[in-house]
Design a protein around this motif. Structure first.
Motif, PDB file in Angstrom:
ATOM      1  N   PHE A 235       1.047   1.693   2.609  1.00 12.78           N
ATOM      2  CA  PHE A 235       0.883   3.073   3.061  1.00 12.78           C
ATOM      3  C   PHE A 235      -0.230   3.140   4.087  1.00 12.78           C
ATOM      4  O   PHE A 235      -1.085   2.260   4.155  1.00 12.78           O
ATOM      5  N   LEU A 236      -0.238   4.213   4.863  1.00  9.26           N
ATOM      6  CA  LEU A 236      -1.352   4.491   5.754  1.00  9.26           C
ATOM      7  C   LEU A 236      -2.520   5.031   4.924  1.00  9.26           C
ATOM      8  O   LEU A 236      -2.329   5.484   3.795  1.00  9.26           O
TER       9      LEU A 236
ATOM     10  N   GLY B 101      -0.450  12.492   7.701  1.00 11.75           N
ATOM     11  CA  GLY B 101       0.145  13.348   6.681  1.00 11.75           C
ATOM     12  C   GLY B 101       0.237  12.665   5.323  1.00 11.75           C
ATOM     13  O   GLY B 101       0.332  11.430   5.239  1.00 11.75           O
ATOM     14  N   THR B 102       0.230  13.466   4.270  1.00 13.79           N
ATOM     15  CA  THR B 102       0.277  12.927   2.908  1.00 13.79           C
ATOM     16  C   THR B 102       1.570  12.172   2.621  1.00 13.79           C
ATOM     17  O   THR B 102       1.588  11.306   1.735  1.00 13.79           O
ATOM     18  N   GLU B 103       2.631  12.434   3.370  1.00 14.21           N
ATOM     19  CA  GLU B 103       3.883  11.698   3.151  1.00 14.21           C
ATOM     20  C   GLU B 103       3.761  10.220   3.563  1.00 14.21           C
ATOM     21  O   GLU B 103       4.602   9.394   3.197  1.00 14.21           O
ATOM     22  N   PHE B 104       2.702   9.898   4.292  1.00 16.07           N
ATOM     23  CA  PHE B 104       2.486   8.524   4.733  1.00 16.07           C
ATOM     24  C   PHE B 104       1.398   7.800   3.932  1.00 16.07           C
ATOM     25  O   PHE B 104       1.095   6.638   4.185  1.00 16.07           O
ATOM     26  N   THR B 105       0.789   8.510   2.996  1.00 13.71           N
ATOM     27  CA  THR B 105      -0.291   7.936   2.190  1.00 13.71           C
ATOM     28  C   THR B 105       0.096   7.916   0.716  1.00 13.71           C
ATOM     29  O   THR B 105       1.105   8.517   0.317  1.00 13.71           O
ATOM     30  N   ASN B 106      -0.689   7.259  -0.070  1.00 13.63           N
ATOM     31  CA  ASN B 106      -0.489   7.204  -1.521  1.00 13.63           C
ATOM     32  C   ASN B 106      -1.864   7.300  -2.186  1.00 13.63           C
ATOM     33  O   ASN B 106      -2.339   6.351  -2.789  1.00 13.63           O
TER      34      ASN B 106
END
Length: 189
Positions: free
Chosen positions: A101-102, A108-113
């Motif tokens: 993940f980024l 955006g939160t859709e790219f992170t965990n």
């Protein structure tokens, strides 16, 4: 060190603030509406308190020393008579460092965990200088964490822990519990 006046503290919009709280005029406070501070607690120069939805709860007679960071979306609780020594950090949120993940707040939160887990520092616990407490950690009552330790697991009551990762070294004495009773009896508030 200059401390904010009572009016200046009230103007920050804390969830609650006890009696005779001292906050340095050089401390940075974010999300004050999610922060509660108990009676006679003190926050020194260059501290950062950044509370998310879970909030930050600081008990009575707590000392947060210079350059401490207390940051995260989940609850961070620091119980009565505890101390956080200089340059220590407490996090209730952490990025996923696996590479899947980024990371960081610029995407955006859709790219992170991001992981959000509460942190609890028990009554009479002391965290030495330069320590890091990661999300999900609980320090039991009376725990002492040695300087420069990384705490990734829970610590049992009245244990002394140190290292990276922090490991149990020996039992901590408990006479401070009687001292607390004497103190509270003498200083009825």
């Amino acid at each position: 060190m200059a401390f904010l006046s009572k009016d200046e503290i009230e103007s920050l919009g804390f969830k609650s603030v006890g009696h005779q709280v001292q906050i340095s005029d050089k401390a940075s406070i974010y999300g004050a509406e999610h922060i509660s501070i108990g009676d006679y607690s003190r926050i020194d120069d260059f501290c950062i308190l950044s509370a998310g939805e879970g909030g930050i709860t600081i008990g009575r007679n707590v000392h947060i020393s210079c350059y401490v960071s207390i940051i995260g979306r989940a609850l961070i609780n620091i119980d009565d008579f505890s101390g956080i020594s200089g340059r220590s950090s407490i996090y209730s949120s952490s990025d996923d460092f696996s590479g899947r993940f980024l990371t960081g707040p610029t995407v955006g939160t859709e790219f992170t965990n991001v992981r959000h887990l509460p942190v609890n520092v028990g009554r009479h616990s002391i965290v030495g200088a330069g320590c890091i407490l990661l999300p999900g950690v609980t320090l039991g009552e009376g725990v002492a964490i040695g300087a420069l330790s990384l705490v990734i697991n829970d610590c049992a009551a009245f244990g002394i822990y140190l290292g990276s990762p922090a490991r149990w070294v020996k039992e901590r004495r408990q006479e401070l519990l009687e001292k607390e009773k004497e103190f509270l009896k003498k200083n009825r508030t």
